[in-house]
Motif scaffolding. Structure first.
Motif, PDB file in Angstrom:
ATOM      1  N   LEU A  44       0.848  -1.188   0.000  1.00 44.48           N
ATOM      2  CA  LEU A  44       0.000   0.000   0.000  1.00 44.48           C
ATOM      3  C   LEU A  44       0.882   1.237   0.000  1.00 44.48           C
ATOM      4  O   LEU A  44       1.770   1.374   0.842  1.00 44.48           O
ATOM      5  N   ASP A  45       0.628   2.123  -0.940  1.00 45.92           N
ATOM      6  CA  ASP A  45       1.335   3.401  -1.009  1.00 45.92           C
ATOM      7  C   ASP A  45       0.537   4.414  -0.198  1.00 45.92           C
ATOM      8  O   ASP A  45      -0.495   4.910  -0.649  1.00 45.92           O
ATOM      9  N   LYS A  54      -9.364   3.156  -0.313  1.00 42.49           N
ATOM     10  CA  LYS A  54      -9.835   1.823  -0.681  1.00 42.49           C
ATOM     11  C   LYS A  54      -9.453   0.798   0.396  1.00 42.49           C
ATOM     12  O   LYS A  54     -10.266  -0.039   0.792  1.00 42.49           O
ATOM     13  N   TYR A  55      -8.219   0.870   0.875  1.00 46.18           N
ATOM     14  CA  TYR A  55      -7.757  -0.066   1.908  1.00 46.18           C
ATOM     15  C   TYR A  55      -8.586   0.082   3.183  1.00 46.18           C
ATOM     16  O   TYR A  55      -9.042  -0.905   3.757  1.00 46.18           O
ATOM     17  N   THR A  56      -8.780   1.326   3.631  1.00 45.53           N
ATOM     18  CA  THR A  56      -9.464   1.530   4.907  1.00 45.53           C
ATOM     19  C   THR A  56     -10.963   1.232   4.837  1.00 45.53           C
ATOM     20  O   THR A  56     -11.573   0.917   5.856  1.00 45.53           O
ATOM     21  N   GLU A  57     -11.530   1.304   3.664  1.00 45.20           N
ATOM     22  CA  GLU A  57     -12.937   0.912   3.517  1.00 45.20           C
ATOM     23  C   GLU A  57     -13.107  -0.580   3.763  1.00 45.20           C
ATOM     24  O   GLU A  57     -14.138  -1.017   4.275  1.00 45.20           O
ATOM     25  N   ASN A  58     -12.086  -1.371   3.410  1.00 42.71           N
ATOM     26  CA  ASN A  58     -12.210  -2.824   3.446  1.00 42.71           C
ATOM     27  C   ASN A  58     -11.467  -3.499   4.598  1.00 42.71           C
ATOM     28  O   ASN A  58     -11.632  -4.703   4.802  1.00 42.71           O
ATOM     29  N   CYS A  59     -10.654  -2.778   5.329  1.00 42.83           N
ATOM     30  CA  CYS A  59      -9.869  -3.404   6.389  1.00 42.83           C
ATOM     31  C   CYS A  59     -10.692  -3.565   7.667  1.00 42.83           C
ATOM     32  O   CYS A  59     -11.774  -2.995   7.808  1.00 42.83           O
ATOM     33  N   LEU A  60     -10.145  -4.330   8.583  1.00 43.04           N
ATOM     34  CA  LEU A  60     -10.747  -4.481   9.907  1.00 43.04           C
ATOM     35  C   LEU A  60     -10.590  -3.197  10.703  1.00 43.04           C
ATOM     36  O   LEU A  60      -9.810  -2.320  10.340  1.00 43.04           O
ATOM     37  N   LYS A  61     -11.255  -3.139  11.841  1.00 41.00           N
ATOM     38  CA  LYS A  61     -10.976  -2.085  12.816  1.00 41.00           C
ATOM     39  C   LYS A  61      -9.873  -2.657  13.708  1.00 41.00           C
ATOM     40  O   LYS A  61     -10.034  -3.714  14.306  1.00 41.00           O
ATOM     41  N   ASN A  97      -6.709   9.799   8.789  1.00 38.84           N
ATOM     42  CA  ASN A  97      -7.928  10.468   8.318  1.00 38.84           C
ATOM     43  C   ASN A  97      -8.884   9.485   7.654  1.00 38.84           C
ATOM     44  O   ASN A  97     -10.099   9.564   7.844  1.00 38.84           O
ATOM     45  N   CYS A  98      -8.344   8.556   6.888  1.00 39.96           N
ATOM     46  CA  CYS A  98      -9.199   7.567   6.224  1.00 39.96           C
ATOM     47  C   CYS A  98      -9.769   6.561   7.229  1.00 39.96           C
ATOM     48  O   CYS A  98     -10.936   6.161   7.113  1.00 39.96           O
TER      49      CYS A  98
END
Length: 150
Positions: A44-45, A54-61, A97-98
């Motif tokens: 991830l850049d 995109k990553y933070t929409e799909n990752c776990l908390k 922020n994301c």
């Protein structure tokens, strides 16, 4: 078991910490390089906001974030400040922020800063959080900027 994200997992410190913690936590990692990519580690850049979104929409908390991303060893002149700022500040801001936008801010954040935020004091034995800050290099200035953001 707690979920922990290590940003900068392929670096010297990040890869060491990953190995030390892998049996104690559910570890996940992000790295800008393909080096050391394994299960639960994603390329991830963090300077690319759309990739981070995109990553933070799909990752776990995650319960915790350990942040090792930095441009450190090229001490440089102030003319290099934009590059230091991009890697030492913008990456942190983009990720946090994301995560916040997606209501996934971790409970704990461990941020690797530098003693250089206190200046070039050669004979100082102790530094305290409230010691006077006097960063000289672009590296130290941007690390302090990231600290202040946190």
């Amino acid at each position: 078991m707690k979920n922990v994200l290590i940003a900068g997992v392929s670096g010297n410190i990040g890869s060491y910490i990953y190995e030390m913690l892998k049996n104690k936590f559910n570890l996940f990692g992000i790295s800008r390089s393909n080096h050391n990519i394994k299960e639960n580690i994603h390329k991830l850049d963090l300077t690319d906001l759309s990739e981070v979104e995109k990553y933070t929409e799909n990752c776990l908390k995650f319960d915790a974030l350990i942040f090792f991303v930095a441009l450190a060893h090229e001490k440089g002149e102030n003319k290099n400040y934009p590059e230091f700022n991009k890697l030492n500040v913008t990456t942190l801001k983009n990720l946090l922020n994301c995560l916040k936008k997606n209501e996934k801010l971790p409970t704990s954040i461990i941020f690797a800063s530098t003693i250089s935020v206190y200046g070039q004091k050669m004979y100082s034995d102790f530094y305290y959080e409230d010691s006077k800050k006097d960063p000289k290099s672009p590296y130290a200035k941007t690390k302090l900027e990231a600290e202040n953001f946190l």
